[in-house]
Design a protein around this motif. Structure first.
Motif, PDB file in Angstrom:
ATOM      1  N   ALA A 136       0.847  -1.203   0.000  1.00  0.00           N
ATOM      2  CA  ALA A 136       0.000   0.000   0.000  1.00  0.00           C
ATOM      3  C   ALA A 136       0.879   1.249   0.000  1.00  0.00           C
ATOM      4  N   LYS A 137       1.964   1.198   0.761  1.00  0.00           N
ATOM      5  CA  LYS A 137       2.890   2.341   0.817  1.00  0.00           C
ATOM      6  C   LYS A 137       3.569   2.511  -0.546  1.00  0.00           C
ATOM      7  N   THR A 140       1.116   3.720  -3.256  1.00  0.00           N
ATOM      8  CA  THR A 140       0.786   5.138  -3.030  1.00  0.00           C
ATOM      9  C   THR A 140       1.918   6.021  -3.543  1.00  0.00           C
ATOM     10  N   GLU A 141       3.136   5.639  -3.222  1.00  0.00           N
ATOM     11  CA  GLU A 141       4.289   6.446  -3.646  1.00  0.00           C
ATOM     12  C   GLU A 141       4.440   6.445  -5.169  1.00  0.00           C
ATOM     13  N   THR A 145      -0.276  11.618  -6.162  1.00  0.00           N
ATOM     14  CA  THR A 145      -1.394  12.218  -5.421  1.00  0.00           C
ATOM     15  C   THR A 145      -2.679  12.354  -6.250  1.00  0.00           C
ATOM     16  N   TYR A 147      -4.539   9.938  -7.622  1.00  0.00           N
ATOM     17  CA  TYR A 147      -5.474   8.806  -7.520  1.00  0.00           C
ATOM     18  C   TYR A 147      -6.383   8.965  -6.286  1.00  0.00           C
ATOM     19  N   VAL A 149      -8.207   7.388  -3.235  1.00  0.00           N
ATOM     20  CA  VAL A 149      -7.953   6.180  -2.445  1.00  0.00           C
ATOM     21  C   VAL A 149      -9.162   5.878  -1.561  1.00  0.00           C
ATOM     22  N   ILE A 174      -1.086   5.168   4.246  1.00  0.00           N
ATOM     23  CA  ILE A 174      -1.350   5.914   3.008  1.00  0.00           C
ATOM     24  C   ILE A 174      -1.319   7.422   3.286  1.00  0.00           C
ATOM     25  N   ARG A 178       1.255  10.200   1.628  1.00  0.00           N
ATOM     26  CA  ARG A 178       0.748  11.331   0.815  1.00  0.00           C
ATOM     27  C   ARG A 178       0.749  12.637   1.589  1.00  0.00           C
ATOM     28  N   ILE A 202      -9.422  10.136   2.011  1.00  0.00           N
ATOM     29  CA  ILE A 202      -9.206   8.679   2.012  1.00  0.00           C
ATOM     30  C   ILE A 202     -10.526   8.090   2.506  1.00  0.00           C
ATOM     31  N   PHE A 220      -7.245   2.287  -5.629  1.00  0.00           N
ATOM     32  CA  PHE A 220      -6.610   3.514  -6.142  1.00  0.00           C
ATOM     33  C   PHE A 220      -7.271   3.783  -7.495  1.00  0.00           C
TER      34      PHE A 220
END
Ligand code: NAD
Length: 267
Positions: A136-137, A140-141, A145, A147, A149, A174, A178, A202, A220
């Motif tokens: 998940a991390k 996200t990376e 920004t 997308y 979630v 997450i 972000r 989120i 996402f």
């Protein structure tokens, strides 16, 4: 051979742990502990777990139970600090699965570790869930920004708290990746005229029903595509197997306080 004492031996997790230890070839059940008024005291731990005779009687005396052991696995609803103190004094490692620890209890465990104890603390011992945290991390990376979630979790109809601790941890991971805040940016469910979705929201959704052990999905989404990460637990064995893996990890670990990310080499 790692000799293990299970604290909370007659509980749901305790029985799964005993079953999996008795099935393994490198672990041995060395002790089984319950609270002082437990109706299971004096009964064979293997029989209580549905596995047949283990030769280990359930006792309330942890100090006695640790005499011929290497590690404690604690999934009791008792006093984790007392148990960790006994483990440290006897030179045993301890895996703590019990959830809902207060900050001062976590501090006390860290203090024991600073004084030479080997402790592993993880509110979710599932190997797959810990991989999900890591992914998940990473996702996200990588996605950045733009997308949207959303987190969806489903659990059995007896679960008391919502969202699940695992879903909260996913949202925290997450949010951190972000540069958002759990308190400000997590939107719990939606009802009525809530307006268009905010870019940095989120979404968090808790579904309840049947006997679901625990499902978690992170969505996402962006115009044109969506990526979904899903983990589904179908049995408590996933937590038991993670805890046994943690106990094997601690057998060769230096003093300190660890979590499942250490066990999986994800740090
Ligand atoms: P449970 O109620 O079925 O079992 C808890 C057991 O602890 C009971 O048998 C109880 O008699 C025993 N106990 C209470 N006080 C004790 C004491 N002082 N000494 C020894 N034993 C004592 O609960 P469960 O579903 O097995 O869950 C136990 C704990 O593990 C909970 O905190 C739960 O949230 C947590 N849990 C963690 C994970 C994880 O992956 N870390 C997974 C599942 C459950």
């Amino acid at each position: 051979m790692i000799r293990i004492v299970i604290v909370g031996a007659a509980g749901r997790m305790g029985r799964h742990l005993i079953t999996n230890i008795m099935k393994s070839s490198d672990l041995k059940l060395a002790g089984a502990v319950e609270y002082a008024a437990s109706p299971f005291l004096g009964q064979d731990a293997g029989v209580v777990a549905g596995m047949g005779e283990s030769g280990v009687k359930i006792t309330a005396d942890l100090k006695e139970a640790v005499k011929n052991a290497d590690s404690i696995i604690d999934f009791s609803t008792g006093n984790v600090i007392e148990n960790a103190t006994v483990a440290a004094a006897a030179g045993l490692s301890i895996v703590v699965g019990t959830t809902g620890l207060k900050p001062e209890e976590k501090d006390a465990l860290a203090k024991l570790a600073a004084n030479g104890a080997r402790i592993l603390l993880a509110p979710n011992m599932s190997v797959g869930v810990n991989l999900l945290f890591h992914l998940a991390k990473q996702v996200t990376e990588i996605l950045g920004t733009d997308y949207d979630v959303e987190i969806v979790e489903m659990h059995h109809n007896q679960k008391k708290d919502a969202p699940s601790g695992t879903a909260v941890r996913l949202a925290e991971i997450i949010a951190k990746a972000r540069d958002l805040s759990y308190e400000k940016d997590v939107m719990h469910g939606r009802e009525g005229l809530v307006g268009a979705r905010k870019k940095n929201e989120i979404g968090m959704h808790a579904v309840r029903g049947g006997d679901v052990v625990g499902d978690h999905t992170v969505i996402f989404a962006i115009n044109g595509e969506r990526v979904e990460l899903t983990h589904k637990a179908s049995s408590r064995d996933t937590f038991a197997n993670g805890a046994l893996r943690a106990s094997r990890f601690l057998a060769t670990a230096k003093p300190g306080i660890y979590d499942m990310q250490d066990v999986l080499g994800l740090k």
